[in-house]
Enzyme design. Structure first.
Site, mmCIF file in Angstrom:
data_model
loop_
_atom_site.group_PDB
_atom_site.id
_atom_site.type_symbol
_atom_site.label_atom_id
_atom_site.label_comp_id
_atom_site.label_asym_id
_atom_site.label_seq_id
_atom_site.Cartn_x
_atom_site.Cartn_y
_atom_site.Cartn_z
ATOM 1 N N ASN A 1 46.019 -8.059 -73.139
ATOM 2 C CA ASN A 1 47.149 -7.120 -73.063
ATOM 3 C C ASN A 1 46.922 -6.027 -72.013
ATOM 4 O OD1 ASN A 1 48.916 -4.777 -75.248
ATOM 5 N ND2 ASN A 1 49.778 -6.179 -73.780
ATOM 6 N N CYS B 1 46.666 -7.377 -68.441
ATOM 7 C CA CYS B 1 47.054 -8.010 -67.175
ATOM 8 C C CYS B 1 48.408 -8.707 -67.284
ATOM 9 C CB CYS B 1 45.985 -9.007 -66.710
ATOM 10 S SG CYS B 1 44.352 -8.273 -66.428
ATOM 11 N N ARG B 2 48.434 -9.913 -67.830
ATOM 12 C CA ARG B 2 49.663 -10.721 -67.781
ATOM 13 C C ARG B 2 50.813 -10.173 -68.609
ATOM 14 N NH1 ARG B 2 46.546 -16.038 -69.464
ATOM 15 N NH2 ARG B 2 45.368 -14.383 -70.511
ATOM 16 N N SER B 3 50.559 -9.872 -69.880
ATOM 17 C CA SER B 3 51.696 -9.500 -70.740
ATOM 18 C C SER B 3 52.320 -8.143 -70.406
ATOM 19 C CB SER B 3 51.357 -9.629 -72.226
ATOM 20 O OG SER B 3 50.322 -8.764 -72.612
ATOM 21 N N CYS C 1 49.395 -12.033 -74.264
ATOM 22 C CA CYS C 1 48.282 -12.670 -73.553
ATOM 23 C C CYS C 1 46.999 -12.387 -74.330
ATOM 24 C CB CYS C 1 48.205 -12.189 -72.104
ATOM 25 S SG CYS C 1 47.929 -10.410 -71.916
ATOM 26 N N ASP D 1 44.963 -16.830 -66.294
ATOM 27 C CA ASP D 1 44.277 -15.559 -66.541
ATOM 28 C C ASP D 1 43.731 -15.024 -65.214
ATOM 29 O OD1 ASP D 1 42.510 -13.560 -67.229
ATOM 30 O OD2 ASP D 1 41.584 -14.677 -68.867
HETATM 31 P P1 4NP Z 1 45.110 -10.680 -69.911
HETATM 32 O O1 4NP Z 1 43.772 -10.768 -69.060
HETATM 33 O O2 4NP Z 1 44.918 -11.565 -71.124
HETATM 34 O O3 4NP Z 1 46.150 -11.207 -68.989
HETATM 35 O O4 4NP Z 1 45.301 -9.225 -70.263
HETATM 36 C C1 4NP Z 1 42.502 -10.565 -69.611
HETATM 37 C C2 4NP Z 1 42.067 -9.278 -69.813
HETATM 38 C C3 4NP Z 1 40.793 -9.058 -70.330
HETATM 39 C C4 4NP Z 1 39.983 -10.131 -70.640
HETATM 40 C C5 4NP Z 1 40.432 -11.440 -70.429
HETATM 41 C C6 4NP Z 1 41.694 -11.650 -69.923
HETATM 42 N N1 4NP Z 1 38.669 -9.908 -71.149
HETATM 43 O O5 4NP Z 1 37.933 -10.890 -71.353
HETATM 44 O O6 4NP Z 1 38.297 -8.744 -71.373
#
Ligand code: 4NP
Length: 161
Positions: A11, A13-15, A8, A126
């Site tokens: 790294n 949340c989703r992944s 993602c 997201d």
């Molecule tokens: P992820 O979510 O890609 O599922 O881990 C996010 C985590 C952090 C951010 C964006 C999406 N950020 O902008 O910091």
């Protein structure tokens, strides 16, 4: 050993949640010994960090613990992992650019929800700027997608527990 990498943006949340669900499922199905899994981000925003508190709470709610530290996708990943799975189209596009830059132009990058017959092309949204309920939504999405992904792997690689 079949190596699977979930990717993602951050790294956190989703992944890492996808990786936890995948590990939980292969354990329950007795398929652990066939697989190695990991997760990574296309960004460098959260290198070395634990997953988001909401990710950890969500995983715990469904009986899973997450031990992961944020890391960024690197060149070696394209050689090491058989299945690199992007959570959304933005990350898919970034990975498609990286694979060329890193010398693996023929590598297939998969989109997570493409494994679900009726959900092809759709993102795992997201959840970062959303509330707690967003994490339960992505849990449901990931649970379905990973179930169908595993079914496909079992058929493709003739895996029997
Ligand atoms: P992820 O979510 O890609 O599922 O881990 C996010 C985590 C952090 C951010 C964006 C999406 N950020 O902008 O910091």
């Amino acid at each position: 050993m079949i190596k699977v990498l979930f990717v993602c943006l951050g790294n956190i949340c989703r992944s890492p949640l996808a990786e936890a669900i995948f590990n939980h499922k292969i354990h329950n199905k007795g398929l652990d010994s066939f697989f190695k899994s990991d997760s990574a981000g296309t960004s460098d925003f959260h290198i070395g960090e634990l997953p988001d508190d909401r990710t950890i709470r969500c995983a715990k709610h469904y009986g899973m613990s997450i031990k992961h530290r944020g890391r960024q996708v690197n060149r070696v990943d394209f050689r090491e992992f058989d299945y690199i799975i992007a959570m959304d189209n933005q990350n898919l596009q970034n990975l498609d650019k990286l694979k060329i830059r890193y010398g693996f132009p023929d590598k297939t990058i998969y989109l997570m929800r493409d494994f679900v017959e009726d959900e092809k092309g759709q993102p795992v949204p997201d959840p970062y700027y959303g509330g707690e309920e967003e994490f339960h939504k992505i849990y449901d999405i990931l649970d379905r997608a990973i179930e169908d992904f595993l079914q496909e792997l079992k058929e493709r690689h003739q895996l029997y527990a």
